[in-house]
Design a protein around this motif. Sequence first.
Motif, PDB file in Angstrom:
ATOM      1  N   SER A 203       1.017  -0.977   0.082  1.00 15.21           N
ATOM      2  CA  SER A 203      -0.025  -0.032  -0.022  1.00 15.21           C
ATOM      3  C   SER A 203       0.890   1.176   0.044  1.00 15.21           C
ATOM      4  CB  SER A 203      -0.844  -0.063   1.215  1.00 15.21           C
ATOM      5  OG  SER A 203      -1.831  -1.031   1.243  1.00 15.21           O
TER       6      SER A 203
ATOM      7  N   THR B 207      -2.480   8.330   0.830  1.00 14.17           N
ATOM      8  CA  THR B 207      -3.539   8.403  -0.282  1.00 14.17           C
ATOM      9  C   THR B 207      -4.659   9.330   0.336  1.00 14.17           C
ATOM     10  OG1 THR B 207      -3.196   5.856  -0.382  1.00 14.17           O
ATOM     11  CG2 THR B 207      -5.394   6.732  -1.146  1.00 14.17           C
TER      12      THR B 207
ATOM     13  N   GLU C 171       1.428   4.282  -4.316  1.00 17.61           N
ATOM     14  CA  GLU C 171       1.911   2.964  -4.237  1.00 17.61           C
ATOM     15  C   GLU C 171       3.223   2.909  -5.250  1.00 17.61           C
ATOM     16  OE1 GLU C 171      -1.223   3.558  -3.802  1.00 17.61           O
ATOM     17  OE2 GLU C 171      -1.834   2.224  -2.023  1.00 17.61           O
TER      18      GLU C 171
ATOM     19  N   PHE D 105      -3.395  -1.665  -5.247  1.00 16.53           N
ATOM     20  CA  PHE D 105      -4.508  -0.582  -5.275  1.00 16.53           C
ATOM     21  C   PHE D 105      -4.456  -0.119  -6.904  1.00 16.53           C
ATOM     22  CE2 PHE D 105      -5.186   3.991  -4.308  1.00 16.53           C
ATOM     23  CZ  PHE D 105      -6.756   3.976  -4.064  1.00 16.53           C
TER      24      PHE D 105
ATOM     25  N   ARG E 140     -10.820   2.292  -1.877  1.00 15.21           N
ATOM     26  CA  ARG E 140     -10.179   2.587  -0.638  1.00 15.21           C
ATOM     27  C   ARG E 140      -9.813   1.092  -0.110  1.00 15.21           C
ATOM     28  NH1 ARG E 140      -8.819   7.557   1.059  1.00 15.21           N
ATOM     29  NH2 ARG E 140      -7.129   6.199   1.798  1.00 15.21           N
ATOM     30  N   GLY E 141      -8.589   0.703   0.401  1.00 13.56           N
ATOM     31  CA  GLY E 141      -8.403  -0.610   0.704  1.00 13.56           C
ATOM     32  C   GLY E 141      -8.186  -1.528  -0.201  1.00 13.56           C
ATOM     33  N   GLY E 142      -7.959  -1.031  -1.404  1.00 11.75           N
ATOM     34  CA  GLY E 142      -7.821  -1.990  -2.686  1.00 11.75           C
ATOM     35  C   GLY E 142      -6.494  -2.681  -2.907  1.00 11.75           C
ATOM     36  N   SER E 143      -5.303  -2.560  -2.056  1.00  9.28           N
ATOM     37  CA  SER E 143      -4.215  -3.400  -1.991  1.00  9.28           C
ATOM     38  C   SER E 143      -4.480  -4.847  -1.570  1.00  9.28           C
ATOM     39  CB  SER E 143      -3.128  -2.780  -1.126  1.00  9.28           C
ATOM     40  OG  SER E 143      -2.915  -1.572  -1.685  1.00  9.28           O
TER      41      SER E 143
END
Length: 407
Positions: free
Chosen positions: A41, A47, A74, A136, A150-153
């Motif tokens: 991340s 972010t 990232e 992400f 959001r939180g996509g990693s």
Amino acid sequence: MALIVQKYGGTSVGSIERIKHVARKVAEAKKQGNDVVVVVSAMAGETNRLVALAQQVSESPDERERDVLLASGEQVSSALLSLAIKDLGCPARSFLAHQARIETDKAYGKARIKSIDSTRIKRALRDGEIVVVAGFQGVDEEENITTLGRGGSDTSAVAMAAALKANVCEIYTDVEGVFTTDPSICPKARKLDRISFEEMIEMASTGARVLQIGSVELAMKFAVPVHVRSSFTDLEGTWVVEEDESMDEVLVSGVTYDKNEAKITLLKVPDRPGLAAQIFSPISGANIVVDMIIQNASEDGTTDLTFTVPKADYKKALSLVEKTASVIQAGGVRVDPGIAKVSIVGVGMRTHAGVAAKMFQVLAREEINIQMISTSEIKISVVIDEKEMEHAVRVLHEAFVEKQGNL
Ligand code: ADP
Ligand code: ASP
Ligand code: MG
């Protein structure tokens, strides 16, 4: 020898010291004879900083350019981590989304991964390198940069683990695993050793941000073993696994909350077929996800329609609804961003009656007013005033988790 995907979240790579610590953990996993792919991340807070920058330049930033900006967090962390690993004498190489061939659809800001061509990554692994992938981010078929929400990693990591058929996907974060509720607001929360995919999907979709929902859906679909654990300790964390019989004995596995929704009400909507479609089509056309919906018919032949949308989208949803309201001659539109959704989740609810009644009693005893209710087979959610949210989480945790089982 195993193939391990490790994902490190923002706090875990939040400073140069932390990045060096992660580099040592990664190098250690490699030294033990494993092939290691790391997904990172952005550094903690980065972010959010980039989101705010875009907002300062434009009130409603162009989505394509916003994703180019957000993805840069990232790029920085993946390069820094590769540098730190190389400094320990281990070969490492960073991959941005286009280099890792992570292809997504075109939904900027909430793109979904369509495919990963892992040829290059496999080649790097064969060459003995540690692969560091920027989480992400993705690219669409025209090579525009996209981000996964959001939180996509988490989703980048599980997708990478599925594509590479990794033996495990380790999600390293700032807590020791998945807890019965958010340990940052409830000191009595305890770590779960195991949680089923279905429960984790419900917990993620009702606000437990420890895993992004898309990551759990992918893990379930491709049977990826997911281990959520702390990057600060070596303790065993939580395994997200297939459900088994022993799990229905527990009524409620977790209590979750979500402050990121707003409530919109259309008053006095004429009660005719087709109106719900007329109201919701423009909203879905704008890619806004509606969560709860309640419709109440009154005796004068009209209905009130209340629904929730993400807070980030509520102004857009409101302007669309206001347009429809004037076309269909509804009585008016109200909006309330000061709400929260609190949910209880557990596969045991399938086989036990009375859970909802008990939840409502617990809230009634505390004089917490319920504005909306929705249920699924293994979840009950209520919308309440945002100010009462933390208290509601604690009393529900006490009633269902600390004094487990007795209805
Ligand atoms: P990362 O940056 O590592 O991805 P996140 O902030 O996205 O970390 O997710 C971890 C945070 O999720 C924890 O610090 C915790 O406050 C929060 N959280 C919310 N609900 C839960 C839960 N049920 N179990 C564990 N953590 C939770
Ligand atoms: N950096 C992104 C975010 O803050 C993705 C992630 O951390 O998973 O949402
Ligand atoms: Mg996260």
